[in-house]
Motif scaffolding. Structure first.
Motif, PDB file in Angstrom:
ATOM      1  N   SER A  54       0.728  -1.117   0.031  1.00  0.00           N
ATOM      2  CA  SER A  54       0.098  -0.039  -0.215  1.00  0.00           C
ATOM      3  C   SER A  54       0.898   1.237   0.136  1.00  0.00           C
ATOM      4  N   VAL A  55       0.252   2.476  -0.339  1.00  0.00           N
ATOM      5  CA  VAL A  55       0.949   3.462  -0.606  1.00  0.00           C
ATOM      6  C   VAL A  55      -0.086   4.581   0.079  1.00  0.00           C
ATOM      7  N   VAL A  56       0.540   5.489   0.817  1.00  0.00           N
ATOM      8  CA  VAL A  56      -0.453   6.318   1.386  1.00  0.00           C
ATOM      9  C   VAL A  56      -0.279   8.144   0.688  1.00  0.00           C
ATOM     10  N   ALA A  57      -1.035   8.906   0.761  1.00  0.00           N
ATOM     11  CA  ALA A  57      -0.881  10.406   0.356  1.00  0.00           C
ATOM     12  C   ALA A  57      -1.372  11.093   1.606  1.00  0.00           C
ATOM     13  N   ILE A  58      -0.607  12.010   1.905  1.00  0.00           N
ATOM     14  CA  ILE A  58      -0.873  12.966   2.854  1.00  0.00           C
ATOM     15  C   ILE A  58      -1.250  14.196   2.300  1.00  0.00           C
ATOM     16  N   VAL A  59      -2.314  14.925   2.264  1.00  0.00           N
ATOM     17  CA  VAL A  59      -2.561  16.357   1.757  1.00  0.00           C
ATOM     18  C   VAL A  59      -3.338  17.078   2.732  1.00  0.00           C
ATOM     19  N   ALA A  60      -2.853  18.511   2.768  1.00  0.00           N
ATOM     20  CA  ALA A  60      -3.868  19.453   3.596  1.00  0.00           C
ATOM     21  C   ALA A  60      -5.095  19.260   3.133  1.00  0.00           C
ATOM     22  N   GLN A  61      -5.899  19.497   4.063  1.00  0.00           N
ATOM     23  CA  GLN A  61      -7.541  19.405   3.797  1.00  0.00           C
ATOM     24  C   GLN A  61      -7.827  20.409   2.660  1.00  0.00           C
ATOM     25  N   ASN A  62      -7.114  21.505   2.734  1.00  0.00           N
ATOM     26  CA  ASN A  62      -7.814  22.800   1.757  1.00  0.00           C
ATOM     27  C   ASN A  62      -6.958  22.746   0.462  1.00  0.00           C
ATOM     28  N   HIS A  63      -6.139  21.719   0.168  1.00  0.00           N
ATOM     29  CA  HIS A  63      -5.196  21.539  -1.127  1.00  0.00           C
ATOM     30  C   HIS A  63      -5.938  20.862  -2.050  1.00  0.00           C
ATOM     31  N   ALA A  64      -7.106  21.688  -2.813  1.00  0.00           N
ATOM     32  CA  ALA A  64      -7.773  21.154  -3.929  1.00  0.00           C
ATOM     33  C   ALA A  64      -7.164  20.400  -5.021  1.00  0.00           C
ATOM     34  N   ALA A  65      -6.122  21.263  -5.569  1.00  0.00           N
ATOM     35  CA  ALA A  65      -5.546  20.610  -6.802  1.00  0.00           C
ATOM     36  C   ALA A  65      -5.147  19.275  -6.416  1.00  0.00           C
ATOM     37  N   SER A  66      -4.116  19.092  -5.320  1.00  0.00           N
ATOM     38  CA  SER A  66      -3.542  17.981  -4.994  1.00  0.00           C
ATOM     39  C   SER A  66      -4.714  16.747  -4.361  1.00  0.00           C
ATOM     40  N   ILE A  67      -5.730  16.970  -4.122  1.00  0.00           N
ATOM     41  CA  ILE A  67      -6.928  15.999  -3.741  1.00  0.00           C
ATOM     42  C   ILE A  67      -7.341  15.759  -5.117  1.00  0.00           C
ATOM     43  N   HIS A  68      -7.597  16.542  -5.768  1.00  0.00           N
ATOM     44  CA  HIS A  68      -7.837  16.156  -7.351  1.00  0.00           C
ATOM     45  C   HIS A  68      -7.029  15.247  -8.095  1.00  0.00           C
ATOM     46  N   ILE A  69      -5.926  15.409  -7.938  1.00  0.00           N
ATOM     47  CA  ILE A  69      -4.687  14.483  -8.425  1.00  0.00           C
ATOM     48  C   ILE A  69      -5.113  13.262  -7.831  1.00  0.00           C
ATOM     49  N   LEU A  70      -5.007  13.034  -6.589  1.00  0.00           N
ATOM     50  CA  LEU A  70      -5.112  11.674  -5.935  1.00  0.00           C
ATOM     51  C   LEU A  70      -6.284  10.972  -6.356  1.00  0.00           C
ATOM     52  N   GLU A  71      -7.437  11.949  -6.434  1.00  0.00           N
ATOM     53  CA  GLU A  71      -8.685  11.036  -6.899  1.00  0.00           C
ATOM     54  C   GLU A  71      -8.562  10.468  -8.156  1.00  0.00           C
ATOM     55  N   LYS A  72      -7.920  11.212  -9.026  1.00  0.00           N
ATOM     56  CA  LYS A  72      -7.722  10.848 -10.586  1.00  0.00           C
ATOM     57  C   LYS A  72      -7.057   9.601 -10.673  1.00  0.00           C
ATOM     58  N   LEU A  73      -6.149   9.449  -9.482  1.00  0.00           N
ATOM     59  CA  LEU A  73      -5.153   8.129  -9.586  1.00  0.00           C
ATOM     60  C   LEU A  73      -5.863   7.004  -8.936  1.00  0.00           C
ATOM     61  N   GLY A  74      -6.924   7.091  -8.197  1.00  0.00           N
ATOM     62  CA  GLY A  74      -7.707   6.093  -7.626  1.00  0.00           C
ATOM     63  C   GLY A  74      -7.671   6.115  -5.780  1.00  0.00           C
ATOM     64  N   PHE A  75      -7.212   7.097  -5.391  1.00  0.00           N
ATOM     65  CA  PHE A  75      -7.327   7.402  -3.977  1.00  0.00           C
ATOM     66  C   PHE A  75      -8.674   8.032  -3.575  1.00  0.00           C
ATOM     67  N   SER A  76      -9.375   7.105  -2.851  1.00  0.00           N
ATOM     68  CA  SER A  76     -10.642   7.553  -2.515  1.00  0.00           C
ATOM     69  C   SER A  76     -11.077   7.721  -1.150  1.00  0.00           C
ATOM     70  N   ASN A  77     -10.740   6.628  -0.440  1.00  0.00           N
ATOM     71  CA  ASN A  77     -11.113   7.038   1.171  1.00  0.00           C
ATOM     72  C   ASN A  77      -9.781   7.539   1.838  1.00  0.00           C
ATOM     73  N   PHE A  78     -10.438   8.454   2.860  1.00  0.00           N
ATOM     74  CA  PHE A  78      -9.488   8.951   3.897  1.00  0.00           C
ATOM     75  C   PHE A  78      -9.772   9.187   5.079  1.00  0.00           C
ATOM     76  N   ILE A  79      -8.669   9.391   6.052  1.00  0.00           N
ATOM     77  CA  ILE A  79      -9.243   9.654   7.415  1.00  0.00           C
ATOM     78  C   ILE A  79      -8.391  10.877   7.554  1.00  0.00           C
ATOM     79  N   GLU A  80      -8.904  11.785   8.490  1.00  0.00           N
ATOM     80  CA  GLU A  80      -8.450  13.004   8.811  1.00  0.00           C
ATOM     81  C   GLU A  80      -7.508  12.730  10.143  1.00  0.00           C
ATOM     82  N   THR A  81      -6.351  13.418  10.082  1.00  0.00           N
ATOM     83  CA  THR A  81      -5.377  13.143  11.211  1.00  0.00           C
ATOM     84  C   THR A  81      -4.306  14.432  11.375  1.00  0.00           C
ATOM     85  N   ARG A  82      -3.426  14.647  12.005  1.00  0.00           N
ATOM     86  CA  ARG A  82      -2.520  15.475  12.281  1.00  0.00           C
ATOM     87  C   ARG A  82      -1.232  14.852  11.932  1.00  0.00           C
ATOM     88  N   TYR A  83      -0.347  15.704  10.887  1.00  0.00           N
ATOM     89  CA  TYR A  83       0.751  15.282  10.525  1.00  0.00           C
ATOM     90  C   TYR A  83       1.732  16.521  10.310  1.00  0.00           C
TER      91      TYR A  83
END
Length: 173
Positions: free
Chosen positions: A126-155
């Motif tokens: 598995s591979v994770v992606a860590i993205v700021a909650q308001n980083h819409a462009a990166s979230i869009h990229i991840l969704e295009k790649l097939g990342f769909s489910n996420f949890i919210e945490t601190r990093y």
């Protein structure tokens, strides 16, 4: 020597001679807005490249130089690295591209190639992606790649989304 390529990009290991070309990208406040380290100096860029080369030797993967095929220009980085999230060791996908290359689908292309390498050549589960909650462009990229489910945490002091993609869910193009 290139590790992998797409129609528009070549991905290779970093070399120490890449510092001068990478530094203007990693020192750009817009490019590094969502980086926990912020903009990097030339010395910090050299340290980053050194860290990358150690990762290649130690793990067989790391953050790689992204080269645009038509121009031969280094336009950023993309790859895989080890990190710890919520006390768990993970492999994370990461990418940063020069601002003048945003919005062209290049980050998606590079990340797809890096994920393919991780799942196929490195046999990662598995591979994770860590993205700021308001980083819409990166979230869009991840969704295009097939990342769909996420949890919210601190990093690294940030409120983030932690996405996970497993080898069994990976669908390369």
């Amino acid at each position: 020597m290139y590790l992998t390529a797409t129609n528009r990009l070549e991905i290779r290991k970093f070399e120490s001679s890449d510092v001068k070309t990478l530094m203007p990208i990693l020192s750009d406040p817009d490019v590094m807005e969502y980086s926990s380290k912020g903009p990097l100096s030339e010395a910090q860029t050299a340290e980053f490249i050194d860290w990358c080369t150690h990762s290649y030797d130690e793990l067989g993967y790391g953050q790689w130089a992204v080269i645009e095929k038509p121009s031969g220009r280094l336009i950023g980085y993309c790859g895989l690295s080890r990190t710890t999230v919520d006390g768990c060791d993970e492999v994370e996908i990461g990418y940063r591209l020069a601002k003048d290359r945003w919005g062209m689908g290049l980050a998606t292309d590079a990340a797809r190639a890096a994920l393919d390498y991780g799942f196929e050549a490195c046999n990662l589960e598995s591979v994770v992606a860590i993205v700021a909650q308001n980083h819409a462009a990166s979230i869009h990229i991840l969704e295009k790649l097939g990342f769909s489910n996420f949890i919210e945490t601190r990093y690294a002091g940030w409120d983030v989304r932690l996405y996970r993609l497993t080898r069994s869910d990976w669908k390369p193009d």
